[in-house]
Design a protein around this motif. Structure first.
Motif, PDB file in Angstrom:
ATOM      1  N   THR A   1      46.695  42.381  24.346  1.00  0.00           N
ATOM      2  CA  THR A   1      47.485  41.142  24.546  1.00  0.00           C
ATOM      3  C   THR A   1      47.706  40.096  23.583  1.00  0.00           C
ATOM      4  OG1 THR A   1      45.119  40.085  25.347  1.00  0.00           O
ATOM      5  CG2 THR A   1      46.538  41.050  27.095  1.00  0.00           C
TER       6      THR A   1
ATOM      7  N   CYS B   1      54.982  40.802  34.859  1.00  0.00           N
ATOM      8  CA  CYS B   1      53.842  40.038  34.333  1.00  0.00           C
ATOM      9  C   CYS B   1      53.858  39.808  32.736  1.00  0.00           C
ATOM     10  CB  CYS B   1      52.668  40.862  34.677  1.00  0.00           C
ATOM     11  SG  CYS B   1      52.088  40.698  36.545  1.00  0.00           S
TER      12      CYS B   1
ATOM     13  N   ARG C   1      46.778  42.689  33.817  1.00  0.00           N
ATOM     14  CA  ARG C   1      46.960  43.031  32.652  1.00  0.00           C
ATOM     15  C   ARG C   1      45.386  43.552  32.270  1.00  0.00           C
ATOM     16  NH1 ARG C   1      50.342  38.603  32.105  1.00  0.00           N
ATOM     17  NH2 ARG C   1      48.627  37.052  31.910  1.00  0.00           N
ATOM     18  N   SER C   2      44.591  42.836  32.554  1.00  0.00           N
ATOM     19  CA  SER C   2      43.178  43.270  32.349  1.00  0.00           C
ATOM     20  C   SER C   2      42.764  44.548  32.729  1.00  0.00           C
ATOM     21  CB  SER C   2      42.170  42.159  32.748  1.00  0.00           C
ATOM     22  OG  SER C   2      40.826  42.540  32.443  1.00  0.00           O
TER      23      SER C   2
ATOM     24  N   SER D   1      47.271  37.983  35.429  1.00  0.00           N
ATOM     25  CA  SER D   1      46.040  38.218  34.400  1.00  0.00           C
ATOM     26  C   SER D   1      45.236  39.481  34.655  1.00  0.00           C
ATOM     27  CB  SER D   1      45.315  36.679  34.400  1.00  0.00           C
ATOM     28  OG  SER D   1      44.264  37.002  33.617  1.00  0.00           O
TER      29      SER D   1
END
Length: 436
Positions: A89, A150, A82-83, A79
């Motif tokens: 997303t 991921c 990805r941020s 998480s």
């Protein structure tokens, strides 16, 4: 009794020291193994970036992304990854959600360039097969594997080839991924192949609209023409992959005629193919026999796709097609003075490695993708194009934009840190309407 008490105290003292020592080791190991993406000092905007939109009076650009360490730990928090890597997303429009695309990405070097390419084309409704060259280093392979885990819609090819330039292995890499994509549960509509030195010019929305336009709806993009005489040596003689290169077999051993009385075409190795055509490639006798015949040819990926696209019974074929289709913006050395006015970077194998001075030509070509970029040679070119592309993507979004998606924003000159975006215009493909 005093001796016993002394021994007891010594034991407790030693035990306490051991506990403190072990706790220190544990905490140090825990901190060092904490999954994270290492953020370095924020970089400035690339100098002389000629394609960034004009600023609103009284505003300045503020960069949101920082350079990071792209070597990702196997236990990294997905998480957070990805941020911090600014991945989008959620689907940015219903139109894109209803038309999922598949991508084949073949890579072997420049991890940073791959990550930036992936985040530029990534949306959760699409599917991505990544083929890592078997020759790549172990660290490189691990880093890619740690990243793709991921994302549920990104995966590594089940079979990895040792890819040689102009060899059959390059074609095989695409086919390996194509087989994997056909088994993936998402019913994607078209498949596009990329290499690690590509970067998008069109957004995902623009890609969807371009391929669904009247010119290409239901048709494959595999540009090319009947094989010119000066290029026929590629399929007239036999070749083999030897010592990391492709060389003639024997003393110029000739090949037999192509199967099924096919006419061989010559074209680009890049394509946008319908799902039905991909099924035809993997299952039809014509495609399988052509593949077998192509094993000992030179650069078979430059005749295989375009030849099959001129087979009348192939789904979505373009029998009368030529070089139509804006697949790639490439500056070829032999086209200098005709299609472009020279390479501001440098030529490798007669293809321009772009610098920022080439980018106005790149974006004005308005092809689907541009090729080639090197972060080791001219990092500012990819940097500049990436900021331009992501800003355009978010301007077209029909959902609320999350702060982590932004790479660059307009902010008032008089206010530090306070972000405020403005509406900027970009060239649109024919038939586009971003307000819909």
């Amino acid at each position: 009794m005093v001796q016993l008490e002394s021994a007891k105290c010594s034991f407790l003292l030693c035990l306490g020291i051991c506990i403190i020592f072990c706790s220190a080791i544990y905490l140090k190991a825990k901190i060092s193994n904490t999954p994270k993406v290492s953020v370095l000092s924020c970089q400035l905007l690339p100098e002389n970036c000629p394609i960034l939109p004009s600023l609103t009076p009284g505003f300045r650009w503020e960069r949101q992304d920082c350079p990071i360490n792209y070597i990702v730990d196997a236990k990294a928090n997905c998480s957070r990854l990805r941020s911090e890597l600014h991945f989008i997303t959620v689907p940015l429009s219903k139109e894109e959600e209803d038309y999922p695309l598949a991508f084949i990405i073949t890579i072997h070097k420049e991890l940073e360039a791959f990550v930036r390419l992936l985040r530029a084309i990534y949306t959760p409704q699409n599917v991505y097969c990544v083929h890592v060259d078997a020759k790549a280093s172990g660290d490189y392979k691990r880093s890619v594997r740690n990243l793709v885990r991921c994302f549920p819609n990104v995966f590594l090819a089940s079979v990895s080839e040792r890819v040689m330039y102009a060899g059959f292995s390059r074609l095989k890499a695409d086919l390996n991924c194509m087989k994997d994509l056909m088994r993936f549960p998402v019913k994607w509509r078209r498949v596009i192949n990329l290499c690690g030195q590509d970067f998008p010019i069109q957004t995902n929305l623009e890609l969807v609209r371009y391929m669904q336009g009247s010119e290409w709806r239901g048709k494959n993009m595999a540009p090319g023409v009947k094989q010119p005489s000066y290029i026929q040596y590629r399929t007239r003689f036999q070749y083999e992959e030897v010592n990391d290169s492709v060389a003639p077999r024997g003393k110029g051993q000739t090949k037999g005629p192509p199967p099924h009385n096919l006419t061989i075409y010559f074209g680009t190795a890049y394509y946008s193919l319908t799902r039905a055509f991909a099924q035809y490639v993997l299952n039809s006798a014509v495609a399988k026999d052509l593949l077998s015949w192509s094993r000992d040819t030179f650069s078979p990926d430059e005749h295989y796709w375009v030849t099959l696209n001129h087979v009348e019974e192939a789904p979505g074929s373009n029998v009368n097609g030529g070089w139509e289709g804006n697949i790639r913006a490439i500056k070829w050395k032999d086209q200098e003075g005709a299609s472009h006015q020279g390479c501001k970077g440098r030529y490798i194998r007669d293809i321009c490695i772009f610098r920022t001075g080439d980018l106005l030509w790149v974006v004005e070509k308005y092809s689907m993708f541009a090729n080639k970029f090197e972060t080791t040679s001219f990092p500012e070119a990819l940097d500049c194009l990436e900021l331009w592309h992501r800003h355009k993507v978010l301007q077209q979004a029909l959902v609320p934009v999350q702060p982590s998606w932004q790479l660059i924003t307009e902010v008032p000159k008089s206010t530090e840190g306070q972000q405020q975006s403005s509406t900027l215009s970009y060239p649109q493909i024919k038939g586009s309407n971003f307000s819909s």
